[in-house]
Design a protein around this motif. Structure first.
Motif, short mmCIF file in Angstrom:
data_model
loop_
_atom_site.label_atom_id
_atom_site.label_comp_id
_atom_site.label_asym_id
_atom_site.label_seq_id
_atom_site.Cartn_x
_atom_site.Cartn_y
_atom_site.Cartn_z
N ILE A 62 29.01 37.76 66.94
CA ILE A 62 28.26 37.42 68.09
C ILE A 62 29.30 38.05 69.34
O ILE A 62 30.58 37.83 69.47
N ASN A 87 20.04 27.31 70.75
CA ASN A 87 20.72 28.30 69.72
C ASN A 87 21.84 29.13 70.21
O ASN A 87 22.73 29.36 69.53
N LYS A 90 24.76 26.72 70.51
CA LYS A 90 25.62 26.47 69.32
C LYS A 90 26.36 27.93 68.95
O LYS A 90 27.54 27.77 68.34
N LYS A 91 25.71 29.00 69.33
CA LYS A 91 26.44 30.19 69.21
C LYS A 91 27.72 30.44 70.13
O LYS A 91 28.90 30.82 69.81
N GLY A 94 30.36 27.98 68.65
CA GLY A 94 30.99 28.52 67.34
C GLY A 94 31.96 29.75 67.61
O GLY A 94 32.72 29.89 66.97
N THR A 95 31.43 30.61 68.44
CA THR A 95 32.21 31.69 68.88
C THR A 95 33.73 31.69 69.26
O THR A 95 34.32 32.29 69.26
N ASP A 103 32.01 30.52 59.34
CA ASP A 103 31.13 30.64 60.52
C ASP A 103 30.29 31.96 60.67
O ASP A 103 29.31 32.01 61.02
N ILE A 108 27.70 32.89 63.57
CA ILE A 108 27.98 32.11 64.90
C ILE A 108 29.57 32.17 65.05
O ILE A 108 30.38 31.44 65.64
N PHE A 364 25.20 25.06 63.78
CA PHE A 364 26.27 24.62 64.45
C PHE A 364 27.63 24.75 63.73
O PHE A 364 27.59 24.91 62.32
N ASP A 365 28.68 25.00 64.07
CA ASP A 365 30.08 25.53 63.23
C ASP A 365 30.75 24.48 62.65
O ASP A 365 30.42 23.29 62.96
#
Length: 792
Positions: A62, A87, A90-91, A94-95, A103, A108, A364-365
């Motif tokens: 990402i 979405n 969530k990214k 996670g990033t 991950d 993500i 999700f992460d």
């Protein structure tokens, strides 16, 4: 997992009386590593490492634009999408994580450091209340966590940057004042903003001590003795306890991972461990535990009351993920109620990545998933402590099994350290007593020596406890973790102490002197056995008892379970011979890991249909095991052709054979060549029809077998069908073991893709010519198949 993996329902096994275990027939393995094998090992390692470095996996990483000044997550999302996009949410979350393979595989992970910093800046500018009001994912477990968080309006108006700075600058008292207002997601997000040094800073000043002990107190490091046996041999198990105590190690729990979860077998082990504690008068100082499913432990408690110590369960972060462990919120709440008036309550194990590898990432992460598990346990702890029947404050503690799953979660020592530090802070901020299994699988890029480096990086954060085994190598689970010697070294290097009550016990049995230094009895498990016998009222002379103990140690070692004795140049060093043995096992594990099916061997499997998974090659399979869970298009074509040939004569049983992580465990003489013909014969004697075409999978995992079952049995609507999946286990022990996964279901279940999973599968493990003998395992397979085929 875990250890989490061990929560799959295991079969019963009739084992001999421990007092007669010397008579168990075992076949001595050929010379452990010949010169040729050593050469082969080196060649495989060189080839693997060279290939891996040139073929790093490409992930959908990402990229995030540089945020505007003071822009928070939700403002950024609205600017990019014109509204709210869960979405993208969530990214973004996670990033912000430090890079981990788990991950990245979910799509993500940050593309680079700049993208990661942008995500962290957005989080830093966001108020806690905004995240609380907009969940990443919502289910009943999320609601439970929210409902057991006690929000302070002033606290939740902080930004995440303000919360981070508060945690870094405040003392323990002030941090604990706000902890009840922090949801699991909030805790996860603030952890993402911290460097490793900052995580250590927070962890080293927040402590959640177990009642009536020093465990979890600042400056203390306890140990869970993990006396695992590849055959659930009680003699193996109790002697590892004697071994631990001879080194002044083991004050939290005597906790063994069982091979079999049959209540009779679990009861036998629980009784033996409880007896050791009672004999030494320690039953109120520390508990015993057999880490079977909590349903089994409750059943055993009914069979033999007051012998099960603390109750264990692996837990997950969503309702669906917990179903993989056959766990529900209601079930765990009922068990929490049961533990209210006990000295010892609940023991949970978790690990980053477990949810995703079981197919429940929900987009999700891993850090947020892990935090929600802690929120689940926090809610159970609150329930135990509410409306207590007695004045007892039951122990509740958490074990983070950070590196057990493998390289699909993370591959490197740096990632292992980061994971452990994140989890320590998250556990402590949830008000939990948290320990670590600083561990690595043998297919990760973390060596025996790397593990020492990881320990040194993590120890300033002061976890409540670590695992403790005779050596770093677990003889049953085939992974690397912390040894008794590691505990001795850590205490010397970092000045950590063990629970005062157990330290007094170590002085009482003579392994530690009044000067708090090792005595001449240090590292002598036979001397602990002598004192055990004396406490039992044994009046034989010392020489006779010690001779008996020496014979027991030799029997145990022949079964592939190491017993440490003495030490090297320093009390925290293994004896050179034992250190050499463990390093040779490590080399053999790598050799087994990279060995592929030999074409000449496949020709010996009569009528074999050889197919392949989606793994591009062995490297892809080892580092991305999920690629081994699905069949290649060519494999599916072959399976369909095989199915058409069966026409209306679909058999009761389809045999599947996969290399797993240890093809050698199948190809070794006296293994599959003995097991397979005996299995066919035994099943047909049970009047079961068995296909004459066993299906062999290259680079195959357990779920690839489920996919075969779906294609073969989903069209038959009249009866039950069974797949028997024979698969190589993790290498790393003297036993090159394989397992059999037994799955029986009706066509109505086989017909739905993904419906069949581990929760309805039984497993027989530890099969080899030196552990659970193939001819004995065959009988048990047949018994379980018949039980499941006739079960309503």
């Amino acid at each position: 997992m875990s250890k989490i993996k061990k929560d799959i329902k295991y079969s019963s096994r009739n084992l001999v009386n421990p007092l007669k275990d010397a008579a168990v027939p075992t076949k001595a393995r050929r010379e452990f590593l010949t010169q040729l094998a050593l050469l082969s090992t080196s060649m495989f390692l060189l080839r693997a490492n060279a290939f891996a470095s040139q073929n790093e996996p490409s992930h959908a990483l990402i990229d995030i634009k540089i945020p505007l000044k003071n822009e928070d997550i939700f403002t950024y999302i609205r600017r990019e999408t014109g509204g709210f996009d869960v979405n993208l949410y969530k990214k973004l979350i996670g990033t912000a994580n430090e890079f981990k393979e788990g991950d990245a595989l979910l799509g993500i992970a940050a593309s680079d450091a700049s993208a990661r910093q942008s995500a962290r800046t957005l989080i830093a500018n966001t108020k806690l209340s905004a995240v609380i009001e907009q969940p990443l994912f919502k289910d009943a477990l999320y609601d439970l966590i929210q409902n057991t968080t006690f929000f302070d309006a002033q606290v939740i108006q902080m930004t995440f940057l303000e919360l981070k700075n508060f945690l870094l600058k405040s003392d323990e008292e002030n941090i604990k004042r706000i902890m009840p207002s922090l949801t699991s997601d909030v805790i996860a997000l603030v952890v993402k903003l911290m460097s490793n040094d900052e995580l250590i800073s927070v962890s080293s000043k927040v402590f959640n001590q177990l009642p009536n002990s020093n465990i979890g107190e600042k400056g203390y490091l306890s140990a869970r003795v993990q006396p695992n046996s590849p055959t659930d041999n009680v003699e193996d198990i109790i002697w590892q306890v004697f071994d631990a105590w001879s080194y002044g190690v083991g004050d939290l729990v005597l906790g063994t991972n069982p091979v079999s979860s049959d209540p009779v077998m679990v009861a036998r082990i629980e009784a033996a461990l409880h007896d050791v504690l009672v004999t030494f008068g320690l039953e109120e100082t520390m508990p015993n535990c057999v880490l079977s499913h909590i349903d089994i432990q409750a059943s055993v408690e009914n069979i033999q009351p007051d012998t099960t110590g603390i109750w264990f369960q692996s837990i997950a972060s969503t309702v669906a993920a917990n179903q993989t462990f056959d766990v529900t919120i209601e079930k765990m709440q009922a068990y929490a109620d049961n533990r209210r008036d006990k000295l010892f309550g609940l023991y949970a194990e978790t690990g980053q990545g477990a949810d995703a590898t079981n197919g429940h990432s929900e987009g999700f992460d891993m850090v947020v998933h892990e935090a929600r598990k802690y929120g689940f346990l926090r809610a159970l702890k609150q329930r135990i402590y509410s409306n207590k029947v007695s004045n007892n404050e039951p122990w509740v503690f958490l074990n983070d099994v950070a590196g057990f799953i493998g390289p699909e979660v993370f591959r490197t020592k740096e990632q292992l350290v980061r994971c452990c530090l994140e989890d320590l802070v998250m556990g402590k901020l949830h008000g939990l007593t948290i320990g670590l299994d600083i561990c690595t699988t043998l297919h990760m890029d973390v060596t025996l020596d790397d593990l020492d480096w990881c320990i040194d990086q993590i120890m300033p954060a002061n976890p409540a406890y670590l695992m403790a085994l005779p050596t770093k190598n677990d003889p049953m689970l085939s992974y690397l973790t912390t040894s008794f010697a590691d505990h001795v070294r850590i205490r010397e290097q970092f000045g950590y102490k063990v629970n005062n009550k157990m330290w007094a016990f170590f002085k009482r049995i003579g392994v530690i002197g009044n000067d708090n230094k090792p005595t001449t009895l240090f590292g002598q498990p036979n001397q602990v056995y002598l004192r055990y016998c004396r406490a039992k009222g044994d009046l034989r002379n010392d020489t006779e008892i010690l001779s008996e103990g020496k014979a027991a140690i030799e029997r145990i070692r022949k079964r592939g379970v190491p017993i440490a004795e003495g030490y090297g140049e320093k009390p925290w060093m293994l004896q050179p011979a034992l250190d050499h043995e463990i390093r040779e096992l490590y080399k053999d594990a790598k050799y087994c890991l990279w060995t592929e099916w030999e074409p000449s061997y496949l020709h010996t499997i009569q009528n074999a249909l050889v197919v392949a998974s989606m793994s591009a090659n062995r490297i892809d399979y080892v580092y991305h095991p999920t690629s081994g869970e699905r069949l290649s298009p060519d494999a599916l074509h072959k399976i369909e052709t095989h199915s058409k040939k069966l026409k209306n004569n679909t058999p009761d049983v389809q045999i599947i054979i996969s290399d797993g992580l240890n093809t050698k465990s199948l190809m070794d003489e006296g293994h599959l060549d003995k097991f397979l013909p005996a299995l066919y014969k035994h099943l047909t004697m049970q009047n079961l029809t068995v296909t004459e075409t066993p299906i062999v999978i290259r680079n195959g995992r357990v779920r690839a077998g489920y996919e075969i079952g779906e294609h073969l049995f989903g069209k038959d609507t009249t009866r039950k069908h069974c797949i028997l999946h024979i698969i190589g286990e993790r290498p790393g022990a003297i036993h090159r073991n394989f397992s059999v996964y037994i799955t029986v279901a009706t066509a109505s279940i086989w017909n739905y893709r993904g419906k069949v999973d581990h929760d309805i599968t039984r497993v027989i493990s530890g099969i080899s010519d030196t552990a659970y003998l193939p001819e004995e395992a065959v009988v048990e397979v047949g018994s379980i198949v018949m039980e499941l085929m006739h079960k309503k």
